[in-house]
Design a protein around this motif. Structure first.
Motif, PDB file in Angstrom:
ATOM      1  N   TRP A  53       0.856  -1.179   0.000  1.00 33.75           N
ATOM      2  CA  TRP A  53       0.000   0.000   0.000  1.00 33.75           C
ATOM      3  C   TRP A  53       0.895   1.233   0.000  1.00 33.75           C
ATOM      4  N   PRO A  54       0.753   2.134  -0.966  1.00 34.78           N
ATOM      5  CA  PRO A  54       1.646   3.300  -1.054  1.00 34.78           C
ATOM      6  C   PRO A  54       1.686   4.103   0.247  1.00 34.78           C
ATOM      7  N   GLY A  55       2.903   4.406   0.671  1.00 30.24           N
ATOM      8  CA  GLY A  55       3.071   5.228   1.862  1.00 30.24           C
ATOM      9  C   GLY A  55       3.174   4.468   3.157  1.00 30.24           C
ATOM     10  N   GLU A  56       2.941   3.156   3.118  1.00 29.63           N
ATOM     11  CA  GLU A  56       3.035   2.329   4.319  1.00 29.63           C
ATOM     12  C   GLU A  56       4.078   1.238   4.090  1.00 29.63           C
ATOM     13  N   THR A  57       5.159   1.266   4.866  1.00 27.63           N
ATOM     14  CA  THR A  57       6.169   0.212   4.730  1.00 27.63           C
ATOM     15  C   THR A  57       5.564  -1.142   5.052  1.00 27.63           C
ATOM     16  N   ALA A  58       4.796  -1.195   6.119  1.00 35.72           N
ATOM     17  CA  ALA A  58       4.066  -2.410   6.497  1.00 35.72           C
ATOM     18  C   ALA A  58       2.934  -1.990   7.415  1.00 35.72           C
ATOM     19  N   ILE A  59       1.768  -2.533   7.179  1.00 31.70           N
ATOM     20  CA  ILE A  59       0.609  -2.212   8.004  1.00 31.70           C
ATOM     21  C   ILE A  59      -0.324  -3.418   7.996  1.00 31.70           C
ATOM     22  N   MET A  60      -0.980  -3.660   9.107  1.00 33.30           N
ATOM     23  CA  MET A  60      -1.945  -4.751   9.175  1.00 33.30           C
ATOM     24  C   MET A  60      -3.197  -4.363   8.386  1.00 33.30           C
ATOM     25  N   GLY A  61      -3.783  -5.335   7.696  1.00 29.46           N
ATOM     26  CA  GLY A  61      -4.971  -5.070   6.905  1.00 29.46           C
ATOM     27  C   GLY A  61      -6.091  -4.393   7.682  1.00 29.46           C
ATOM     28  N   PRO A  62      -6.470  -4.917   8.863  1.00 24.95           N
ATOM     29  CA  PRO A  62      -7.539  -4.267   9.629  1.00 24.95           C
ATOM     30  C   PRO A  62      -7.199  -2.829  10.030  1.00 24.95           C
ATOM     31  N   GLU A  63      -5.906  -2.572  10.316  1.00 23.38           N
ATOM     32  CA  GLU A  63      -5.501  -1.212  10.682  1.00 23.38           C
ATOM     33  C   GLU A  63      -5.643  -0.264   9.491  1.00 23.38           C
ATOM     34  N   LEU A  64      -5.258  -0.742   8.304  1.00 25.64           N
ATOM     35  CA  LEU A  64      -5.378   0.081   7.111  1.00 25.64           C
ATOM     36  C   LEU A  64      -6.836   0.444   6.860  1.00 25.64           C
ATOM     37  N   MET A  65      -7.726  -0.530   7.002  1.00 25.22           N
ATOM     38  CA  MET A  65      -9.139  -0.250   6.765  1.00 25.22           C
ATOM     39  C   MET A  65      -9.722   0.663   7.836  1.00 25.22           C
ATOM     40  N   ALA A  66      -9.224   0.540   9.072  1.00 28.07           N
ATOM     41  CA  ALA A  66      -9.679   1.433  10.140  1.00 28.07           C
ATOM     42  C   ALA A  66      -9.270   2.872   9.835  1.00 28.07           C
ATOM     43  N   LYS A  67      -8.071   3.044   9.262  1.00 23.47           N
ATOM     44  CA  LYS A  67      -7.620   4.388   8.865  1.00 23.47           C
ATOM     45  C   LYS A  67      -8.496   4.965   7.761  1.00 23.47           C
ATOM     46  N   MET A  68      -8.840   4.129   6.776  1.00 17.04           N
ATOM     47  CA  MET A  68      -9.704   4.609   5.687  1.00 17.04           C
ATOM     48  C   MET A  68     -11.072   5.009   6.223  1.00 17.04           C
ATOM     49  N   ARG A  69     -11.599   4.192   7.119  1.00 14.75           N
ATOM     50  CA  ARG A  69     -12.908   4.492   7.690  1.00 14.75           C
ATOM     51  C   ARG A  69     -12.858   5.798   8.481  1.00 14.75           C
ATOM     52  N   ALA A  70     -11.793   5.963   9.281  1.00 18.50           N
ATOM     53  CA  ALA A  70     -11.662   7.177  10.092  1.00 18.50           C
ATOM     54  C   ALA A  70     -11.550   8.417   9.211  1.00 18.50           C
ATOM     55  N   GLN A  71     -10.862   8.292   8.071  1.00 17.01           N
ATOM     56  CA  GLN A  71     -10.735   9.434   7.168  1.00 17.01           C
ATOM     57  C   GLN A  71     -12.093   9.823   6.600  1.00 17.01           C
ATOM     58  N   ALA A  72     -12.867   8.811   6.186  1.00 10.42           N
ATOM     59  CA  ALA A  72     -14.208   9.099   5.658  1.00 10.42           C
ATOM     60  C   ALA A  72     -15.082   9.742   6.726  1.00 10.42           C
ATOM     61  N   GLU A  73     -15.000   9.230   7.936  1.00 15.33           N
ATOM     62  CA  GLU A  73     -15.797   9.766   9.036  1.00 15.33           C
ATOM     63  C   GLU A  73     -15.384  11.202   9.351  1.00 15.33           C
ATOM     64  N   HIS A  74     -14.070  11.454   9.325  1.00 16.12           N
ATOM     65  CA  HIS A  74     -13.552  12.802   9.592  1.00 16.12           C
ATOM     66  C   HIS A  74     -14.089  13.823   8.584  1.00 16.12           C
ATOM     67  N   LEU A  75     -14.300  13.385   7.348  1.00 13.91           N
ATOM     68  CA  LEU A  75     -14.792  14.283   6.307  1.00 13.91           C
ATOM     69  C   LEU A  75     -16.312  14.416   6.317  1.00 13.91           C
ATOM     70  N   GLY A  76     -16.954  13.755   7.279  1.00 15.58           N
ATOM     71  CA  GLY A  76     -18.391  13.921   7.431  1.00 15.58           C
ATOM     72  C   GLY A  76     -19.248  12.906   6.701  1.00 15.58           C
ATOM     73  N   VAL A  77     -18.633  11.840   6.202  1.00 11.42           N
ATOM     74  CA  VAL A  77     -19.417  10.800   5.524  1.00 11.42           C
ATOM     75  C   VAL A  77     -20.331  10.126   6.548  1.00 11.42           C
ATOM     76  N   ASP A  78     -21.580   9.934   6.166  1.00  3.77           N
ATOM     77  CA  ASP A  78     -22.546   9.259   7.028  1.00  3.77           C
ATOM     78  C   ASP A  78     -22.363   7.750   6.851  1.00  3.77           C
ATOM     79  N   LEU A  79     -21.728   7.100   7.835  1.00  5.98           N
ATOM     80  CA  LEU A  79     -21.456   5.660   7.781  1.00  5.98           C
ATOM     81  C   LEU A  79     -22.571   4.903   8.482  1.00  5.98           C
ATOM     82  N   VAL A  80     -23.208   4.001   7.757  1.00 11.31           N
ATOM     83  CA  VAL A  80     -24.368   3.282   8.284  1.00 11.31           C
ATOM     84  C   VAL A  80     -24.038   1.792   8.390  1.00 11.31           C
ATOM     85  N   SER A  81     -24.173   1.242   9.587  1.00  9.06           N
ATOM     86  CA  SER A  81     -23.929  -0.186   9.801  1.00  9.06           C
ATOM     87  C   SER A  81     -25.197  -0.956   9.457  1.00  9.06           C
ATOM     88  N   ASP A  82     -25.296  -1.342   8.199  1.00 11.58           N
ATOM     89  CA  ASP A  82     -26.487  -2.046   7.721  1.00 11.58           C
ATOM     90  C   ASP A  82     -26.124  -2.775   6.437  1.00 11.58           C
TER      91      ASP A  82
END
Length: 315
Positions: A53-82
């Motif tokens: 993954w560009p910019g990450e020497t090594a990162i766990m898959g779940p951690e990478l996805m948690a970062k993506m989710r946090a970025q979307a949430e930070h920008l105000g995306v309405d995340l719905v667990s459904d």
């Protein structure tokens, strides 16, 4: 009374494609709603180390996805667990019904529901996923430098995975349940002429041996039923992928394997205003970075579509 929510952009799915589409949609002031689905974060949540993954020497898959989710949430995306269980693309606004009963009305939709690798269905295989069992040689081959790995399958995907692994492994055993491959002749020739590859015909994997990592396989002869053990350091399953598109059957154009069809150099599906990104339409690359790129494309195309629709409506 039906719980109804209105949005300009609805994103179905939450892997790299979905989260990236959400980020771009938010930055375009489309106020996107993202329905995360059954497996928030997608296939990367069941992987271990990610080193491509560009910019990450090594990162766990779940951690990478948690970062993506946090970025979307930070920008105000309405995340719905459904989970979206029904869609109506026959008219606009499109109507998408969730498992909870919530109905989303959307002017545009991005589908990023991904695909799932087909597995053998063994308990031991499930236990050792990410610990030597993988369905992606491109993702994990690097970790098997100088080791003996096995690949299961007989089609082009299996042959290509096996050939790719010869760049790292000292030995690659290809296990196939028949005595001939289904791959095209050129790929077969390349495989069988490679000195690192050893085919094992008429065999299936009956069990995967190992506690914290893969140490071997139990093979079963498809003709005699006789079982034998083989020491290996890793197992790659290459028996195909299934795109998560059952929900859209009969509503969007698909290829014979169920992948959504899009216009050339585009994420536009057969229904104007509906876009598809990531593994749900890509059976060639199936990488996180390509899925994210398509998520970006889909959001930009959705923004353009909505802009044209607004202009036409006010004309």
């Amino acid at each position: 009374m039906t719980d109804l929510r209105r949005t300009r952009l609805l994103i179905i799915g939450s892997g790299p494609a979905g989260y990236t589409a959400a980020v771009y949609g938010a930055r375009a002031a489309l106020n996107p709603v993202l329905v995360e689905g059954l497996q928030p974060g997608g296939q990367l949540t069941i992987t271990t180390d990610v080193e491509n993954w560009p910019g990450e020497t090594a990162i766990m898959g779940p951690e990478l996805m948690a970062k993506m989710r946090a970025q979307a949430e930070h920008l105000g995306v309405d995340l719905v667990s459904d989970i979206i269980v029904d869609v109506d693309f026959s008219r606009r606004p499109f109507r998408c019904t969730a498992d909870s009963g919530m109905v989303f009305e959307a002017d545009s939709v991005i589908i990023a529901t991904g695909a799932q690798a087909r597995w053998l269905g063994l308990d031991s295989e499930t236990k050792l996923r990410g610990k030597g069992v993988s369905a992606c040689a491109t993702c994990d081959g690097f970790f098997f430098r100088g080791k003996h790995v096995a690949v299961v399958g007989g089609g082009n995907s299996a042959v290509e995975e096996a050939l790719f692994l010869t760049n790292f492994a000292s030995k690659v055993t290809l296990i196939h349940r028949r005595d001939t491959l289904r791959a095209d002749k050129i790929n077969q020739k390349r495989l069988l002429e490679n000195p690192k590859v050893v085919p094992v015909w008429n065999a299936t994997v009956a069990d995967v041996i190992g506690s914290d990592s893969v140490t071997g396989l139990v093979l079963e002869d498809t003709r005699t039923g006789q079982k034998s053990e083989m020491a290996v350091d890793g197992l790659f399953i290459a028996i195909g992928h299934d795109p998560a598109t059952a929900l859209f059957r009969g509503k969007l154009d698909m290829d014979p394997e169920g992948y959504l069809l899009t216009a050339p150099d585009s994420t536009a599906t057969s229904v104007p205003g509906v876009f598809a990104a990531g593994d749900v339409k890509d059976k060639t690359y199936r990488q996180a970075v390509t899925a994210a790129g398509m998520g970006c494309m889909a959001a930009l195309e959705a923004e353009r579509f909505l802009g044209h629709a607004s202009a036409a409506g006010s004309a």
